[in-house]
Design a protein around this motif. Structure first.
Motif, PDB file in Angstrom:
ATOM      1  N   LEU A  46     -51.382  89.310 -14.402  1.00  0.00           N
ATOM      2  CA  LEU A  46     -51.136  88.502 -13.212  1.00  0.00           C
ATOM      3  C   LEU A  46     -51.416  89.285 -11.932  1.00  0.00           C
ATOM      4  O   LEU A  46     -52.003  88.768 -10.984  1.00  0.00           O
ATOM      5  CB  LEU A  46     -49.686  87.994 -13.202  1.00  0.00           C
ATOM      6  N   GLY A  47     -51.006  90.537 -11.885  1.00  0.00           N
ATOM      7  CA  GLY A  47     -51.211  91.346 -10.690  1.00  0.00           C
ATOM      8  C   GLY A  47     -52.673  91.475 -10.329  1.00  0.00           C
ATOM      9  O   GLY A  47     -53.052  91.341  -9.160  1.00  0.00           O
ATOM     10  N   GLU A  48     -53.504  91.739 -11.344  1.00  0.00           N
ATOM     11  CA  GLU A  48     -54.941  91.867 -11.088  1.00  0.00           C
ATOM     12  C   GLU A  48     -55.545  90.552 -10.608  1.00  0.00           C
ATOM     13  O   GLU A  48     -56.402  90.528  -9.721  1.00  0.00           O
ATOM     14  CB  GLU A  48     -55.657  92.348 -12.353  1.00  0.00           C
ATOM     15  N   CYS A  49     -55.085  89.443 -11.219  1.00  0.00           N
ATOM     16  CA  CYS A  49     -55.576  88.125 -10.801  1.00  0.00           C
ATOM     17  C   CYS A  49     -55.198  87.834  -9.358  1.00  0.00           C
ATOM     18  O   CYS A  49     -56.026  87.374  -8.563  1.00  0.00           O
ATOM     19  CB  CYS A  49     -55.022  87.046 -11.729  1.00  0.00           C
ATOM     20  N   TYR A 106     -61.614  92.896   7.524  1.00  0.00           N
ATOM     21  CA  TYR A 106     -62.087  93.980   6.660  1.00  0.00           C
ATOM     22  C   TYR A 106     -61.022  94.467   5.681  1.00  0.00           C
ATOM     23  O   TYR A 106     -61.241  95.435   4.943  1.00  0.00           O
ATOM     24  CB  TYR A 106     -62.558  95.156   7.516  1.00  0.00           C
ATOM     25  N   VAL A 107     -59.868  93.802   5.653  1.00  0.00           N
ATOM     26  CA  VAL A 107     -58.799  94.207   4.739  1.00  0.00           C
ATOM     27  C   VAL A 107     -59.288  94.129   3.292  1.00  0.00           C
ATOM     28  O   VAL A 107     -59.931  93.161   2.876  1.00  0.00           O
ATOM     29  CB  VAL A 107     -57.566  93.298   4.914  1.00  0.00           C
ATOM     30  N   GLN A 108     -58.984  95.178   2.516  1.00  0.00           N
ATOM     31  CA  GLN A 108     -59.330  95.225   1.099  1.00  0.00           C
ATOM     32  C   GLN A 108     -58.047  95.286   0.271  1.00  0.00           C
ATOM     33  O   GLN A 108     -57.199  96.153   0.492  1.00  0.00           O
ATOM     34  CB  GLN A 108     -60.197  96.447   0.791  1.00  0.00           C
ATOM     35  N   ALA A 109     -57.892  94.349  -0.633  1.00  0.00           N
ATOM     36  CA  ALA A 109     -56.714  94.316  -1.500  1.00  0.00           C
ATOM     37  C   ALA A 109     -56.864  95.349  -2.611  1.00  0.00           C
ATOM     38  O   ALA A 109     -57.856  95.349  -3.342  1.00  0.00           O
ATOM     39  CB  ALA A 109     -56.544  92.926  -2.092  1.00  0.00           C
ATOM     40  N   LYS A 110     -55.892  96.242  -2.744  1.00  0.00           N
ATOM     41  CA  LYS A 110     -55.960  97.306  -3.738  1.00  0.00           C
ATOM     42  C   LYS A 110     -54.991  97.089  -4.901  1.00  0.00           C
ATOM     43  O   LYS A 110     -55.284  97.426  -6.044  1.00  0.00           O
ATOM     44  CB  LYS A 110     -55.668  98.656  -3.077  1.00  0.00           C
ATOM     45  N   LYS A 111     -53.818  96.526  -4.620  1.00  0.00           N
ATOM     46  CA  LYS A 111     -52.818  96.369  -5.669  1.00  0.00           C
ATOM     47  C   LYS A 111     -51.885  95.217  -5.310  1.00  0.00           C
ATOM     48  O   LYS A 111     -51.485  95.076  -4.156  1.00  0.00           O
ATOM     49  CB  LYS A 111     -52.008  97.667  -5.830  1.00  0.00           C
ATOM     50  N   VAL A 112     -51.561  94.393  -6.308  1.00  0.00           N
ATOM     51  CA  VAL A 112     -50.591  93.319  -6.117  1.00  0.00           C
ATOM     52  C   VAL A 112     -49.666  93.294  -7.326  1.00  0.00           C
ATOM     53  O   VAL A 112     -50.129  93.348  -8.475  1.00  0.00           O
ATOM     54  CB  VAL A 112     -51.278  91.942  -5.959  1.00  0.00           C
ATOM     55  N   VAL A 113     -48.365  93.232  -7.069  1.00  0.00           N
ATOM     56  CA  VAL A 113     -47.366  93.091  -8.128  1.00  0.00           C
ATOM     57  C   VAL A 113     -46.466  91.922  -7.747  1.00  0.00           C
ATOM     58  O   VAL A 113     -45.918  91.890  -6.637  1.00  0.00           O
ATOM     59  CB  VAL A 113     -46.520  94.376  -8.291  1.00  0.00           C
ATOM     60  N   TYR A 114     -46.326  90.955  -8.676  1.00  0.00           N
ATOM     61  CA  TYR A 114     -45.476  89.796  -8.394  1.00  0.00           C
ATOM     62  C   TYR A 114     -44.396  89.671  -9.457  1.00  0.00           C
ATOM     63  O   TYR A 114     -44.685  89.570 -10.650  1.00  0.00           O
ATOM     64  CB  TYR A 114     -46.309  88.516  -8.348  1.00  0.00           C
ATOM     65  N   ASP A 115     -43.147  89.691  -9.020  1.00  0.00           N
ATOM     66  CA  ASP A 115     -41.990  89.489  -9.891  1.00  0.00           C
ATOM     67  C   ASP A 115     -41.709  87.994  -9.923  1.00  0.00           C
ATOM     68  O   ASP A 115     -41.131  87.434  -8.986  1.00  0.00           O
ATOM     69  CB  ASP A 115     -40.786  90.266  -9.338  1.00  0.00           C
ATOM     70  N   VAL A 116     -42.138  87.349 -11.015  1.00  0.00           N
ATOM     71  CA  VAL A 116     -42.058  85.889 -11.109  1.00  0.00           C
ATOM     72  C   VAL A 116     -40.615  85.399 -11.054  1.00  0.00           C
ATOM     73  O   VAL A 116     -40.310  84.387 -10.395  1.00  0.00           O
ATOM     74  CB  VAL A 116     -42.741  85.410 -12.412  1.00  0.00           C
ATOM     75  N   LYS A 117     -39.701  86.100 -11.727  1.00  0.00           N
ATOM     76  CA  LYS A 117     -38.304  85.652 -11.791  1.00  0.00           C
ATOM     77  C   LYS A 117     -37.597  85.783 -10.446  1.00  0.00           C
ATOM     78  O   LYS A 117     -36.770  84.935 -10.086  1.00  0.00           O
ATOM     79  CB  LYS A 117     -37.553  86.450 -12.855  1.00  0.00           C
ATOM     80  N   ASN A 118     -37.917  86.840  -9.706  1.00  0.00           N
ATOM     81  CA  ASN A 118     -37.204  87.097  -8.450  1.00  0.00           C
ATOM     82  C   ASN A 118     -38.014  86.736  -7.208  1.00  0.00           C
ATOM     83  O   ASN A 118     -37.559  86.990  -6.084  1.00  0.00           O
ATOM     84  CB  ASN A 118     -36.796  88.571  -8.380  1.00  0.00           C
TER      85      ASN A 118
END
Length: 258
Positions: A46-49, A106-118
């Motif tokens: 999910l984070g990569e997506c 010019y922002v580049q997304a490097k990492k995303v983490v999503y806590d679905v429950k919280n």
């Protein structure tokens, strides 16, 4: 319609107060335009997506999304910004009007983490170009034992190695459909350089003005150490307002696949 809004109560009570300009379509669509990536909350990656989806969304946000009632965010206009710093070696009252924040596209997304429950979202980005703030300023106070006063045009150029954001979301149901609200935004950055230019310091005394600008740029690390929390609050409010405009119009079932 032009709307001004103060995004959180936190920015009204001390260090910084921000008023962001936004234009809202009277009857925006709730459908994501083509080109946006939708992710499944059960996807083990999910984070990569979400990271890829954020990167795909940035150019759309930069140019504006008329169907969602969102205008372009590069430049992003800050109508009013006040910084009151009364502790430590930097003791100033500083206000800005009609400030444009430039190069967000010019922002580049490097990492995303999503806590679905919280409903907690963490992301890290990088901007290969300098983030520029320019507009009108007024300052009165003391910086590293030297008095400073002035009013005129300014330009702040900030180079950053990493931006990190934490967003706390809250689900709300509107007419049977679930949307997200932003409950809190925290934004931090790791600076590598700050260049300052404030015109017309000391009532237009060119020699004093040039010397003060030189002094500020030679001591940018010490200055930014004191002002960074305020600038982080500015960015948090600005990006929070962008997110709010988006989430007010796009329901959860359009953001995520079932």
């Amino acid at each position: 319609m032009v709307m001004t809004s103060k995004f959180t109560d936190a920015v009204q009570c001390g260090i910084v107060c921000v008023v962001v300009a936004a234009i809202v379509n009277a009857a925006p669509s709730s459908k994501l335009p083509s080109g946006f990536i939708r992710c499944s909350k059960t996807d083990p990656n999910l984070g990569e997506c979400l990271r890829d989806g954020l990167q795909k969304a940035i150019p759309h946000l930069a140019e504006g999304i008329p169907s969602l009632g969102i205008v372009k965010i590069d430049p992003l206009r800050i109508l009013s910004l006040k910084i009151n710093q009364g502790k430590g070696p930097v003791n100033i009252n500083m206000s800005f009007t009609n400030i444009d924040i430039i190069n967000l596209k010019y922002v580049q997304a490097k990492k995303v983490v999503y806590d679905v429950k919280n409903y907690h979202l963490h992301f890290e980005t990088f901007v290969p170009k300098s983030i520029i703030m320019e507009g009108d300023y007024e300052i009165n106070g003391q910086v590293l034992v030297l008095p400073v006063v002035g009013k005129g045009k300014c330009k702040f150029t900030l180079d950053v190695s990493k931006y990190s954001g934490d967003v706390q979301l809250k689900p709300v149901v509107k007419k049977g459909t679930t949307y997200y609200e932003i409950a809190n935004v925290k934004w931090t950055f790791v600076p590598t350089l700050l260049h300052i230019r404030m015109d017309n310091l000391f009532n237009g005394n060119k020699e004093l003005s040039d010397n003060m600008n030189l002094f500020l740029n030679e001591n940018w690390r010490e200055l930014l150490q004191e002002l960074q929390p305020a600038f982080e609050e500015v960015l948090g409010v600005a990006f929070g307002e962008i997110g709010k405009q988006f989430l007010d119009r796009v329901p959860e079932n359009e953001i995520f696949l079932s």
